[in-house]
Motif scaffolding. Structure first.
Motif, short mmCIF file in Angstrom:
data_model
loop_
_atom_site.label_atom_id
_atom_site.label_comp_id
_atom_site.label_asym_id
_atom_site.label_seq_id
_atom_site.Cartn_x
_atom_site.Cartn_y
_atom_site.Cartn_z
N ASP A 17 0.77 -1.15 -0.02
CA ASP A 17 0.12 0.10 0.00
C ASP A 17 0.90 1.48 -0.13
O ASP A 17 2.03 1.19 -0.12
CB ASP A 17 -1.08 -0.07 1.29
CG ASP A 17 -0.25 -0.09 2.36
OD1 ASP A 17 1.04 0.40 2.61
OD2 ASP A 17 -0.92 -0.21 3.64
N GLU A 18 0.17 2.27 0.35
CA GLU A 18 1.05 3.67 -0.01
C GLU A 18 2.10 3.95 1.05
O GLU A 18 3.04 4.50 1.21
CB GLU A 18 0.08 4.99 0.10
CG GLU A 18 -0.89 4.95 1.37
CD GLU A 18 -2.09 3.99 1.35
OE1 GLU A 18 -2.95 4.46 2.21
OE2 GLU A 18 -2.30 3.29 0.54
N ASN A 19 1.82 3.21 2.32
CA ASN A 19 2.81 3.16 3.30
C ASN A 19 3.75 1.96 3.32
O ASN A 19 4.43 1.80 4.28
CB ASN A 19 1.98 2.93 4.59
CG ASN A 19 1.07 4.09 5.10
OD1 ASN A 19 1.46 5.24 4.77
ND2 ASN A 19 0.04 3.87 5.57
N ASP A 20 3.77 1.31 2.13
CA ASP A 20 4.76 0.06 1.85
C ASP A 20 4.48 -1.15 2.71
O ASP A 20 5.64 -2.01 2.93
CB ASP A 20 6.15 0.56 2.22
CG ASP A 20 7.24 -0.12 1.30
OD1 ASP A 20 6.67 -0.78 0.09
OD2 ASP A 20 8.26 -0.58 1.66
#
Length: 347
Positions: free
Chosen positions: A146-149
């Protein structure tokens, strides 16, 4: 305007002619569990990886299956494999069809069943002599970031020649979550489940079930347009049908409950067929609005709608055998809505 209360008759109809008996449910669980064991043994025999999980889904898991005179019951039991486990001997990822074929081969390896499993477009199907069939959709578990890895899992169905984003468990969670939410609020979630089953029973009469829309489409329509009525399943059913009919007269498109796609597109023939049948049923039920409508007429209308003689065969409420406009048979306890075969009340 009269208001003939047929809730007791409707409750009895749901109990005796719609809800599956304990015996039927037990048989389905037995077949499902046997299928899981067969899949496990077949994969072991072929030295292939096991699925990470096998989960029941669809109407079986949502408890919205209805009785069928032909024992035409569809049990969905999804097999979820890690993506890396769906590879051939050379380490090449299996195509969707090859993944379904692997599952099929595992089910038929010992040749003990009279009817062998077959590969369908969206599943592997195992048919049993009693009429039941188990559909095993094959999924692969794909992990992305996701966008937070952070790792995120999503699921892809082996559909035709494609891996399509899908997870029927999410549909089950959607429906069961709504039922639970409604049960804690003013509306009755159990009533919504009963209205769903009654609507599916109506649509699956002999001569209709191969022409009408899918169970999930009917379920979505009921959820979107459900009209609750305290202690009156007959009234909730009719008012929900009115709301569905109003919607379908404008458009037969139906949105998928959890994905950004359609269950039915504009002009869908199966939904159109269901709409026309529903409109006809509502026309028959207009007799309930007449000032001189009798209980006998009301029961006959419901019999006509469900293609049965169940309602008119119910004991008379008023005790004089006339089947007239007597007082309604009130449900005074949960016990009155229990099956007579030892089963409990089914929502």
């Amino acid at each position: 305007m009269t208001d003939i209360d047929c809730d007791s008759e409707m409750t009895n109809f749901h109990r005796d002619n719609v809800t599956l008996s304990n015996k039927q449910q037990g048989e389905m669980r037995t077949h499902r569990d046997a299928g899981r064991t067969r899949l496990e043994n077949g994969l072991n025999e072929a030295k292939k990886p096991q699925p990470k999980e096998v989960r029941s889904q669809g109407s079986y898991q949502m408890r919205t299956m209805v009785q069928d005179d032909d024992n035409d019951y569809d049990i969905d039991d999804g097999a979820y494999f890690a993506s890396n486990d769906l590879k051939d001997e050379a380490g090449v990822a299996l195509t969707p069809k090859a993944a379904r074929q692997r599952v099929c081969d595992a089910l038929v390896w010992d040749g003990r069943l009279k009817q062998e499993a077959t590969v369908k477009r969206n599943c592997v199907r195992q048919v049993y002599a009693a009429g039941y069939h188990i559909d095993i959709p094959v999924y692969r578990i794909v992990t992305t970031k996701d966008e937070n890895d952070d790792p995120v899992e999503h699921y892809e169905l082996a559909s035709g020649d494609e891996w399509a984003c899908s997870d029927a468990r999410a549909v089950t969670c959607w429906f069961n979550g709504l039922v639970g939410k409604l049960n804690t609020g003013e509306s009755d979630g159990s009533q919504m489940r009963r209205v769903t089953k009654l609507s599916k029973k109506f649509a699956r009469r002999v001569g209709w079930k191969n022409k009408t829309t899918s169970g999930i489409s009917i379920t979505k329509l009921v959820v979107d347009h459900f009209q609750s009525s305290a202690d009156r399943d007959d009234k909730a059913l009719r008012e929900t049908w009115k709301a569905i009919d109003k919607k379908l007269q404008k458009s037969v498109e139906i949105d998928h409950p959890v994905l950004a796609k359609k269950l039915a597109q504009a002009g869908d023939e199966a939904v159109t067929f269901f709409r026309d049948c529903l409109s006809g049923a509502l026309k028959k039920l207009e007799v309930l609005d007449k000032s001189d409508c009798s209980r006998k007429q009301a029961r006959e209308a419901w019999d006509d709608v469900f293609d049965t003689d169940f309602f008119t065969k119910q004991p008379d409420n008023n005790g004089d055998g006339s089947g007239g406009q007597g007082s309604a048979m009130a449900i005074t306890s949960v016990a009155t809505a229990r099956r007579n075969d030892g089963g409990g009340r089914f929502g």
